[in-house]
Scaffold this motif. Structure first.
Motif, PDB file in Angstrom:
ATOM      1  N   SER A 170       0.801  -1.268   0.065  1.00 56.31           N
ATOM      2  CA  SER A 170       0.009  -0.055  -0.143  1.00 56.31           C
ATOM      3  C   SER A 170       0.962   1.226  -0.057  1.00 56.31           C
ATOM      4  CB  SER A 170      -0.884  -0.008   1.246  1.00 56.31           C
ATOM      5  OG  SER A 170      -1.539  -1.041   1.179  1.00 56.31           O
ATOM      6  N   THR A 171       0.295   2.326  -0.727  1.00 53.16           N
ATOM      7  CA  THR A 171       0.851   3.763  -0.537  1.00 53.16           C
ATOM      8  C   THR A 171      -0.152   4.631   0.086  1.00 53.16           C
ATOM      9  OG1 THR A 171       2.197   3.255  -2.620  1.00 53.16           O
ATOM     10  CG2 THR A 171       1.597   5.565  -2.040  1.00 53.16           C
ATOM     11  N   TYR A 172       0.327   5.477   1.018  1.00 53.33           N
ATOM     12  CA  TYR A 172      -0.737   6.224   1.684  1.00 53.33           C
ATOM     13  C   TYR A 172      -0.172   7.731   1.529  1.00 53.33           C
ATOM     14  CZ  TYR A 172      -2.672   2.073   3.607  1.00 53.33           C
ATOM     15  OH  TYR A 172      -3.199   0.681   3.653  1.00 53.33           O
ATOM     16  N   THR A 173      -1.249   8.585   1.874  1.00 51.01           N
ATOM     17  CA  THR A 173      -1.072   9.865   1.695  1.00 51.01           C
ATOM     18  C   THR A 173      -1.179  10.386   3.056  1.00 51.01           C
ATOM     19  OG1 THR A 173      -2.120  10.408  -0.329  1.00 51.01           O
ATOM     20  CG2 THR A 173      -1.577  12.335   1.099  1.00 51.01           C
ATOM     21  N   VAL A 174      -0.055  11.310   3.509  1.00 48.58           N
ATOM     22  CA  VAL A 174       0.271  11.730   4.841  1.00 48.58           C
ATOM     23  C   VAL A 174       0.030  13.515   4.700  1.00 48.58           C
ATOM     24  CG1 VAL A 174       1.669  12.206   6.881  1.00 48.58           C
ATOM     25  CG2 VAL A 174       1.954  10.207   5.454  1.00 48.58           C
ATOM     26  N   ARG A 175      -0.903  13.997   5.232  1.00 49.38           N
ATOM     27  CA  ARG A 175      -0.986  15.285   5.194  1.00 49.38           C
ATOM     28  C   ARG A 175      -0.863  15.967   6.541  1.00 49.38           C
ATOM     29  NH1 ARG A 175      -5.404  18.755   5.775  1.00 49.38           N
ATOM     30  NH2 ARG A 175      -6.755  17.410   6.064  1.00 49.38           N
ATOM     31  N   SER A 185       1.083  22.837   8.538  1.00 47.17           N
ATOM     32  CA  SER A 185       1.697  23.297   7.543  1.00 47.17           C
ATOM     33  C   SER A 185       1.371  23.181   6.170  1.00 47.17           C
ATOM     34  CB  SER A 185       3.277  22.733   7.608  1.00 47.17           C
ATOM     35  OG  SER A 185       2.934  21.184   7.160  1.00 47.17           O
ATOM     36  N   GLY A 186       0.329  22.447   5.994  1.00 46.17           N
ATOM     37  CA  GLY A 186      -0.314  22.294   4.847  1.00 46.17           C
ATOM     38  C   GLY A 186       0.319  21.394   3.813  1.00 46.17           C
ATOM     39  N   LYS A 187       1.751  20.882   4.375  1.00 45.58           N
ATOM     40  CA  LYS A 187       2.550  20.074   3.418  1.00 45.58           C
ATOM     41  C   LYS A 187       1.758  18.617   3.411  1.00 45.58           C
ATOM     42  CE  LYS A 187       6.786  22.250   4.832  1.00 45.58           C
ATOM     43  NZ  LYS A 187       7.925  22.151   5.491  1.00 45.58           N
ATOM     44  N   SER A 188       2.143  17.687   2.218  1.00 45.58           N
ATOM     45  CA  SER A 188       1.550  16.605   2.311  1.00 45.58           C
ATOM     46  C   SER A 188       2.666  15.627   1.483  1.00 45.58           C
ATOM     47  CB  SER A 188       0.314  16.170   1.693  1.00 45.58           C
ATOM     48  OG  SER A 188       0.407  16.500   0.264  1.00 45.58           O
ATOM     49  N   PHE A 189       3.053  14.405   1.848  1.00 45.14           N
ATOM     50  CA  PHE A 189       3.818  13.381   0.874  1.00 45.14           C
ATOM     51  C   PHE A 189       3.076  12.107   1.066  1.00 45.14           C
ATOM     52  CE2 PHE A 189       5.001  13.709   5.266  1.00 45.14           C
ATOM     53  CZ  PHE A 189       5.355  12.047   5.707  1.00 45.14           C
ATOM     54  N   THR A 190       3.580  11.296   0.047  1.00 43.90           N
ATOM     55  CA  THR A 190       2.950   9.941   0.110  1.00 43.90           C
ATOM     56  C   THR A 190       4.293   9.093   0.546  1.00 43.90           C
ATOM     57  OG1 THR A 190       4.073   9.892  -2.183  1.00 43.90           O
ATOM     58  CG2 THR A 190       1.633  10.215  -2.047  1.00 43.90           C
TER      59      THR A 190
END
Ligand code: FES
Length: 383
Positions: A297-302, A306-311
């Motif tokens: 699985s790949t997930y998104t972290v928000r 700070s409004g940043k996000s990464f997978t």
């Protein structure tokens, strides 16, 4: 009521002594310094304790007092050789002196932070630090009779506990047995001697491997042994034991106590040898059974603030994935022990495999350790 008045009202109230056994005593909301909050500390004094151990006294640059439990540590961070280095140090001062905080550091050969501190930290110099963390505290196992066992610079958390008990005049029977290489290596020797003379319920014993240049040393020599315990602390089986020192020392203590019939449920040790903290961080192994399913699985972290996000892949820790994505999260041990990376998960779920760096009540509040948590869905963090 200002901060000093408020502290005095806590320390002098009739219930202050009872509160000593409760974590809430020192976690005052008005001065709370969370383990994820970075503050700037200004060095106001240094004291040489031995030839290679120095105490650094800090006050908060913002003027706020400090709140912590005796036995906890802070994570200090400094620019050394062009990179940011972080290390955990237990606080050696007691929380009864809330406007200063001390760490006591042994200069170790090749030790990046310890050498930097010894060479650079002087009155007026500042550094950054994350707030107190750790569960090696008297409130984790309240007891009237305690045995503190330390070796080398492992004396520091136990010194904080002893100073706090002494200054509050607690009705606590403490035997403090410290091991050192030679008498010249005994940290806090004079202060412990003074306290033990003034407090009938504090017995200080120091055992040295050798006498060094102090040929008139009349204390015990050799290493801690069951024979020494039986002779000097005959009621050790009745005592709550707190141990801090190098890993081999703590293993030896555990073995001696087991052989002596001490109840292991009443044994507590600093679970991490901070002197061994190394960088780069080592990624904790993924539990095999969980890895198979999660690896897909790949997930998104928000990050909500700070409004940043990464997978990220679900077989990574959130801390490691954040680093790869260029997001800086506070961290130190990377093993779920120190609590520095504690963060609230606002949405989604994670699988956390920690090593004591977080309390149940914190987990109940939604906090998780980023260094040992892997996502099991998309998540939103309070960062
Ligand atoms: Fe120590 Fe996460 S960095 S618990």
């Amino acid at each position: 009521m200002n901060a000093i008045d408020m502290f005095c009202s806590v320390a002098s109230s009739a219930s202050a002594m009872d509160r000593f056994t409760s974590a809430e005593t020192w976690e005052r909301p008005d001065v709370q310094w969370g383990s994820h909050e970075m503050r700037t500390l200004t060095c106001c004094r240094t004291t040489d304790e031995t030839h290679d151990v120095r105490t650094f006294v800090f006050c908060g640059e913002d003027g706020r007092p400090f709140s912590f439990e005796p036995g906890q540590f802070i994570t200090v961070s400094a620019e050394v050789g062009g990179r940011t280095v972080s290390r955990c140090y237990t606080i050696s001062s007691p929380p009864t002196r809330p406007y200063t905080l001390t760490i006591t550091v042994k200069r170790t050969p090749g030790g990046v932070m310890s050498n930097w501190l010894h060479d650079n930290m002087k009155p007026g110099v500042t550094l950054n630090a994350y707030g107190p963390a750790g569960v090696f505290t008297p409130s984790s196992a309240p007891a009237v009779k305690a045995l503190y066992l330390s070796a080398g610079s492992g004396v520091t958390p136990l010194m904080s506990m002893t100073r706090a008990a002494f200054e509050l005049g607690l009705d606590r029977d403490i035997v403090f047995l410290h091991s050192a290489r030679t008498p010249q290596d005994i940290i806090f020797r004079d202060e412990l001697a003074r306290m033990s003379v003034q407090a009938a319920n504090l017995d200080v014993i120091q055992v040295c491997e050798g006498v060094g240049t102090e040929t008139d040393w009349n204390g015990p020599t050799g290493r801690l042994s069951l024979e020494l315990l039986e002779a000097r602390v005959p009621d050790f089986r009745e005592r709550e034991v707190f141990t801090c020192g190098p890993a081999p020392y703590m293993s030896a203590v555990k073995e001696i106590l087991a052989r002596g019939g001490h109840d292991p449920a009443r044994y507590h040790q600093e679970s991490f040898n901070f002197a061994e903290t190394v960088e780069p961080l080592v990624e904790p192994a993924v539990p095999a059974a969980e890895n198979q399913a999660a690896a897909q699985s790949t997930y998104t972290v928000r990050l909500a603030r700070s409004g940043k996000s990464f997978t990220m892949e679900s077989d990574q820790t959130i801390l490691a994935a954040a680093r790869k994505a260029g997001v800086v999260l506070a961290s130190s041990c990377s093993q779920g022990i120190c609590g520095t990376c504690k963060t609230a998960v606002l949405e989604g779920s994670v699988d956390m495999q920690h090593n004591g760096g977080i309390r149940k009540r914190e987990i109940d509040k939604g906090l998780r350790l980023m260094c040992c948590s892997r996502p099991t869905s998309d998540i939103v963090l309070d960062l």
